[in-house]
Motif scaffolding. Structure first.
Motif, short mmCIF file in Angstrom:
data_model
loop_
_atom_site.label_atom_id
_atom_site.label_comp_id
_atom_site.label_asym_id
_atom_site.label_seq_id
_atom_site.Cartn_x
_atom_site.Cartn_y
_atom_site.Cartn_z
N GLU A 1 0.83 -1.21 0.00
CA GLU A 1 0.00 0.00 0.00
C GLU A 1 0.87 1.26 0.00
O GLU A 1 0.59 2.21 -0.72
CB GLU A 1 -0.88 0.04 1.25
CG GLU A 1 -1.91 -1.03 1.34
CD GLU A 1 -2.56 -1.05 2.71
OE1 GLU A 1 -2.37 -0.11 3.50
OE2 GLU A 1 -3.27 -2.03 2.99
N ILE B 1 -8.47 -2.24 -4.82
CA ILE B 1 -7.81 -3.54 -4.87
C ILE B 1 -8.77 -4.47 -5.62
O ILE B 1 -9.97 -4.47 -5.33
CB ILE B 1 -7.53 -4.11 -3.47
CG1 ILE B 1 -6.71 -3.14 -2.64
CG2 ILE B 1 -6.81 -5.46 -3.56
CD1 ILE B 1 -7.48 -2.48 -1.56
N TYR C 1 -3.41 -3.46 -6.99
CA TYR C 1 -3.55 -2.27 -6.14
C TYR C 1 -3.42 -1.08 -7.08
O TYR C 1 -2.42 -0.95 -7.77
CB TYR C 1 -2.44 -2.21 -5.09
CG TYR C 1 -2.41 -3.40 -4.17
CD1 TYR C 1 -3.01 -3.34 -2.92
CD2 TYR C 1 -1.80 -4.59 -4.55
CE1 TYR C 1 -2.98 -4.42 -2.07
CE2 TYR C 1 -1.78 -5.68 -3.72
CZ TYR C 1 -2.38 -5.60 -2.47
OH TYR C 1 -2.35 -6.68 -1.64
#
Length: 135
Positions: free
Chosen positions: A19, A117, A130
């Motif tokens: 992330e 996602i 992502y």
């Protein structure tokens, strides 16, 4: 039991680092991969010279990570490719960590920025993607 906790914490750490790599520069991604994920090796097989992409491969886990960059060299898209046998456990992990939007789609926020996602299934593998919106 301790091994399970270690594996789970390493998975959560991995997801969190992935992330954090969104919107980073190519140089920052390379530095983080070199210092944090030393088991992942650079692999440019199949990447064209003009592609603004980084590719890493973990030979023991048979996992590939692809980072896609925009013209400003900011990471806007990350693809994690795994063997199809890991699909159900990966979906469970994503369900526990992110807000589910629909089948095989989730969303989350990091540093006040929403990202998506999703999972794309193929015959022998699947990809967890992502992506920052509109990229």
């Amino acid at each position: 039991m301790l091994a399970f906790v270690f594996i789970l914490s390493s998975i959560l750490c991995f997801q969190q680092v992935i992330e954090q790599l969104l919107n980073k520069s190519k140089t920052e991604v390379q530095q983080i991969m070199a210092s944090t994920f030393t088991d992942y090796k650079t692999n440019n097989f199949g990447i064209k010279p003009n592609d603004n992409t980084l590719r890493y491969y973990h030979p023991k886990k048979d996992v590939t990570l692809l980072f896609y960059f925009n013209k400003q060299n900011k990471c806007k898209h990350i693809k994690l490719i795994e063997d199809i046998e890991n699909l159900n456990s990966r979906i469970q992990e994503l369900n526990s960590q992110y807000q589910k939007v629909s089948d095989n789609k989730w969303k989350s926020t990091i540093n006040n920025q929403v990202f998506n996602i999703s999972i794309e299934k193929e015959e022998y593998n699947f990809s967890v993607i992502y992506q920052l919106p509109n990229d």
